[in-house]
Design a protein around this motif. Structure first.
Motif, mmCIF file in Angstrom:
data_model
loop_
_atom_site.group_PDB
_atom_site.id
_atom_site.type_symbol
_atom_site.label_atom_id
_atom_site.label_comp_id
_atom_site.label_asym_id
_atom_site.label_seq_id
_atom_site.Cartn_x
_atom_site.Cartn_y
_atom_site.Cartn_z
ATOM 1 N N PRO A 35 -15.547 70.683 -25.287
ATOM 2 C CA PRO A 35 -16.560 71.590 -25.837
ATOM 3 C C PRO A 35 -17.988 71.118 -25.555
ATOM 4 N N ASN A 36 -18.950 71.990 -25.822
ATOM 5 C CA ASN A 36 -20.373 71.648 -25.704
ATOM 6 C C ASN A 36 -20.679 70.397 -26.499
ATOM 7 N N GLY A 37 -21.432 69.504 -25.884
ATOM 8 C CA GLY A 37 -21.877 68.314 -26.611
ATOM 9 C C GLY A 37 -20.817 67.240 -26.764
ATOM 10 N N ALA A 38 -19.661 67.408 -26.123
ATOM 11 C CA ALA A 38 -18.567 66.429 -26.272
ATOM 12 C C ALA A 38 -18.899 65.095 -25.617
ATOM 13 N N GLY A 39 -19.791 65.129 -24.608
ATOM 14 C CA GLY A 39 -20.166 63.889 -23.931
ATOM 15 C C GLY A 39 -19.766 63.848 -22.463
ATOM 16 N N LYS A 40 -19.428 65.010 -21.904
ATOM 17 C CA LYS A 40 -18.953 65.061 -20.513
ATOM 18 C C LYS A 40 -20.056 64.638 -19.532
ATOM 19 N N THR A 41 -21.234 65.232 -19.697
ATOM 20 C CA THR A 41 -22.328 64.882 -18.789
ATOM 21 C C THR A 41 -22.732 63.427 -18.988
ATOM 22 N N THR A 42 -22.695 62.978 -20.230
ATOM 23 C CA THR A 42 -23.032 61.572 -20.512
ATOM 24 C C THR A 42 -22.064 60.642 -19.777
ATOM 25 N N LEU A 43 -20.807 61.039 -19.670
ATOM 26 C CA LEU A 43 -19.839 60.229 -18.926
ATOM 27 C C LEU A 43 -20.271 60.111 -17.458
ATOM 28 N N GLU A 189 -16.225 70.488 -16.197
ATOM 29 C CA GLU A 189 -16.173 71.951 -16.167
ATOM 30 C C GLU A 189 -15.802 72.502 -17.538
ATOM 31 N N GLN A 190 -16.602 73.466 -17.991
ATOM 32 C CA GLN A 190 -16.312 74.104 -19.287
ATOM 33 C C GLN A 190 -15.290 75.207 -19.170
ATOM 34 N N ASN A 191 -15.204 75.784 -17.972
ATOM 35 C CA ASN A 191 -14.250 76.873 -17.757
ATOM 36 C C ASN A 191 -12.863 76.242 -17.569
HETATM 37 P P1 ATP Z 1 -22.360 70.474 -22.440
HETATM 38 O O1 ATP Z 1 -21.063 71.016 -22.004
HETATM 39 O O2 ATP Z 1 -23.013 71.278 -23.523
HETATM 40 O O3 ATP Z 1 -23.299 70.102 -21.327
HETATM 41 P P2 ATP Z 1 -21.522 67.723 -22.683
HETATM 42 O O4 ATP Z 1 -20.101 67.515 -23.084
HETATM 43 O O5 ATP Z 1 -21.859 67.546 -21.253
HETATM 44 O O6 ATP Z 1 -22.010 69.118 -23.213
HETATM 45 P P3 ATP Z 1 -23.555 65.790 -23.179
HETATM 46 O O7 ATP Z 1 -24.605 66.517 -22.417
HETATM 47 O O8 ATP Z 1 -22.991 64.560 -22.597
HETATM 48 O O9 ATP Z 1 -22.365 66.753 -23.581
HETATM 49 O O10 ATP Z 1 -24.168 65.463 -24.624
HETATM 50 C C1 ATP Z 1 -23.454 64.741 -25.602
HETATM 51 C C2 ATP Z 1 -24.360 64.479 -26.784
HETATM 52 O O11 ATP Z 1 -25.452 63.638 -26.392
HETATM 53 C C3 ATP Z 1 -24.968 65.728 -27.381
HETATM 54 O O12 ATP Z 1 -24.935 65.614 -28.786
HETATM 55 C C4 ATP Z 1 -26.397 65.706 -26.871
HETATM 56 O O13 ATP Z 1 -27.278 66.320 -27.781
HETATM 57 C C5 ATP Z 1 -26.687 64.234 -26.751
HETATM 58 N N1 ATP Z 1 -27.666 63.961 -25.687
HETATM 59 C C6 ATP Z 1 -27.571 64.371 -24.414
HETATM 60 N N2 ATP Z 1 -28.651 63.944 -23.701
HETATM 61 C C7 ATP Z 1 -29.423 63.249 -24.569
HETATM 62 C C8 ATP Z 1 -30.671 62.563 -24.464
HETATM 63 N N3 ATP Z 1 -31.319 62.495 -23.302
HETATM 64 N N4 ATP Z 1 -31.170 61.984 -25.579
HETATM 65 C C9 ATP Z 1 -30.511 62.046 -26.764
HETATM 66 N N5 ATP Z 1 -29.323 62.678 -26.929
HETATM 67 C C10 ATP Z 1 -28.790 63.279 -25.850
#
Ligand code: ATP
Length: 233
Positions: A35-43, A189-191
């Motif tokens: 889901p949104n905000g799960a941390g995928k992009t952070t990974l 991917e969200q889809n």
């Molecule tokens: P999405 O599908 O919405 O892109 P995601 O799974 O890729 O979501 P991330 O972008 O990794 O999620 O974000 C995970 C968490 O880290 C979220 O709560 C977001 O608000 C937080 N976050 C992301 N970037 C930053 C940042 N630069 N500074 C502080 N918090 C951040």
């Protein structure tokens, strides 16, 4: 070949990913869904050195070292979402930026032609400013720029974001071709339907934790959705 061990990462005092243990098989396409905000992009950012982490990231068994550009030189290349192109530069200037690792500069024109074979539309638009491209074309520039770095492992962030379904199909046809040609791909991917359809392996991340890791062949979309939307607890 690429592996994380107890990887945790976040922003300042906020931890977003907790103890992530993942293996990305060579030559495979691994989809990371959640889901949104799960941390995928952070990974992806942790894998490419853009956010600090604890724990280990291993490439071919050895700890990954160096900054983002050193990692690209080792073949670990990130394709950010398609809006992140340099809008005031032409398509071709954007593409050339991908070829900055020294090992990619020798045969630049052959490299460019190979990339254009995947993206003929970009060749037609090579002199156009990237800021005037459609969303799908910008996504192709982001992917083409990644290809110019001759990746061993291509990390692609949300390629379907904001694109019309017909364009999504076009982008994923190219991802399939890249995989068939042997590139190891990690796809955020969200889809879920499309993520599952192209994947060899699927990992589901929820609230910063990996809650499912399985071969795609055994995953039923309904079960994935149940896990995707399951409440914490
Ligand atoms: P999405 O599908 O919405 O892109 P995601 O799974 O890729 O979501 P991330 O972008 O990794 O999620 O974000 C995970 C968490 O880290 C979220 O709560 C977001 O608000 C937080 N976050 C992301 N970037 C930053 C940042 N630069 N500074 C502080 N918090 C951040």
């Amino acid at each position: 070949m690429l592996e994380t061990r107890n990887l945790s990462a976040g922003y300042g005092a906020i931890t977003v990913l907790w103890d992530v243990n993942l293996k990305f098989r060579a030559g495979a396409l691994t989809s990371i869904v959640g889901p949104n905000g799960a941390g995928k992009t952070t990974l992806l950012r942790a894998l490419t050195g853009l956010v600090p982490h604890t724990g280990e990231i291993l490439l071919d068994g050895a700890p990954l070292k160096g900054k983002t550009w050193d990692l690209a030189a080792q073949g670990l290349v990130m394709v950010p979402e398609g809006r992140l192109v340099f809008r005031d530069m032409t398509v071709e200037e954007n593409l050339f930026l991908g070829a900055y690792p020294a090992r990619c500069r020798g045969d630049l024109s052959a490299n460019l032609e190979r990339m254009y074979s995947f993206f003929p539309r970009l060749k037609e638009r090579r002199a156009q400013l990237a800021g005037s491209l459609s969303g799908g074309e910008a996504q192709m520039v982001a992917m083409g720029r990644g290809l110019m770095a001759k990746p061993r492992i291509l990390l692609i962030d949300e390629p379907s974001l904001g694109l019309a379904p017909v364009i999504v199909n076009e982008v994923f046809e190219i991802i399939r071709r890249l995989k068939e040609e042997g590139t190891t791909i990690v796809l955020i991917e969200q889809n879920t339907r499309i993520a599952l359809s192209v994947a060899d392996d699927v990992h589901l991340i929820r609230s910063g934790k990996v809650v499912m890791s399985e071969p795609a062949a055994g995953i039923d979309l309904d079960r994935l959705h149940d896990l995707y939307f399951a409440r914490e607890g």
